[in-house]
Motif scaffolding. Structure first.
Motif, PDB file in Angstrom:
ATOM      1  N   LEU A  38       1.048  -1.434  -0.113  1.00  0.00           N
ATOM      2  CA  LEU A  38       0.046   0.029  -0.311  1.00  0.00           C
ATOM      3  C   LEU A  38       1.118   1.714   0.048  1.00  0.00           C
ATOM      4  O   LEU A  38       1.117   2.153  -0.764  1.00  0.00           O
ATOM      5  N   ALA A  39       1.971   1.705   0.806  1.00  0.00           N
ATOM      6  CA  ALA A  39       2.969   2.460   0.819  1.00  0.00           C
ATOM      7  C   ALA A  39       3.659   2.838  -0.350  1.00  0.00           C
ATOM      8  O   ALA A  39       3.168   3.716  -0.564  1.00  0.00           O
ATOM      9  N   ASN A  41       2.679   1.272  -3.265  1.00  0.00           N
ATOM     10  CA  ASN A  41       1.080   2.263  -4.139  1.00  0.00           C
ATOM     11  C   ASN A  41       1.236   3.413  -4.561  1.00  0.00           C
ATOM     12  O   ASN A  41       1.001   4.175  -5.183  1.00  0.00           O
ATOM     13  N   GLN A  42       1.508   3.790  -3.468  1.00  0.00           N
ATOM     14  CA  GLN A  42       0.922   5.307  -3.124  1.00  0.00           C
ATOM     15  C   GLN A  42       2.135   6.453  -3.282  1.00  0.00           C
ATOM     16  O   GLN A  42       2.249   7.363  -2.804  1.00  0.00           O
ATOM     17  N   GLY A  43       3.674   5.826  -3.870  1.00  0.00           N
ATOM     18  CA  GLY A  43       4.388   6.637  -3.597  1.00  0.00           C
ATOM     19  C   GLY A  43       5.320   6.998  -2.918  1.00  0.00           C
ATOM     20  O   GLY A  43       6.521   7.522  -3.136  1.00  0.00           O
ATOM     21  N   HIS A 120       0.126   6.876   9.334  1.00  0.00           N
ATOM     22  CA  HIS A 120       0.545   5.572   9.147  1.00  0.00           C
ATOM     23  C   HIS A 120       1.571   4.654  10.314  1.00  0.00           C
ATOM     24  O   HIS A 120       0.958   3.670  10.395  1.00  0.00           O
ATOM     25  N   TRP A 123      -1.926   3.065   9.938  1.00  0.00           N
ATOM     26  CA  TRP A 123      -2.595   1.668   9.884  1.00  0.00           C
ATOM     27  C   TRP A 123      -2.429   0.838  10.386  1.00  0.00           C
ATOM     28  O   TRP A 123      -2.810  -0.644  10.314  1.00  0.00           O
TER      29      TRP A 123
END
Length: 143
Positions: A38-39, A41-43, A120, A123
């Motif tokens: 997820l991290a 993919n979020q750049g 985060h 998360w």
């Protein structure tokens, strides 16, 4: 001490314990890998994603410590949750060490970590809570 001793020829880990070990391993590892992906993919940088992953592992393990206080009964009842001072001191020490791992420049340069944003940490905490609830559900259904 209230349980009778196991039979001398009995396996150390029976099927129920092996199932629990497998379930917890898959849940914690899966959650960490999911947050890493997820991290990424979020750049976020690779170092940032790794920091989230390690933090998720640490928080989930602390959560499982609370789950495993009672192997076959509900562990998250408020009356039971705060009865073990050593567990809470261990979690506090673990949290301090993790904060140092994430935020101190020495640890950042040594381990290639980056400071995390508060969201985060959320998360990682949300992942740990979900894992704790799944384990409690497993106790209810299978023990």
């Amino acid at each position: 001490m209230k349980r009778p001793p196991r039979q001398a020829k009995a396996a150390l880990l029976n099927g129920a314990f092996l199932r629990r070990i497998t379930l917890v391993s898959v849940l914690i590892g899966g959650c960490a890998m999911l947050l890493f992906q997820l991290a990424v993919n979020q750049g976020f940088s690779l170092a940032y994603a790794r920091t989230i992953t390690v933090t998720a592992l640490v928080v989930a393990q602390a959560g499982y410590l609370l789950n495993s206080r009672h192997l076959s009964s509900f562990s998250l009842h408020p009356k039971l949750l705060f009865t073990n001072l050593i567990a809470w001191l261990s979690i506090a020490l673990l949290a301090l060490l993790q904060l140092g791992f994430v935020y101190t420049p020495f640890m950042q340069s040594s381990f290639g970590t980056e400071p995390l944003q508060l969201v985060h940490w959320g998360w990682a905490l949300l992942g740990a809570i979900c894992i704790m609830l799944v384990i409690e559900l497993e106790k209810k259904l299978l023990w």
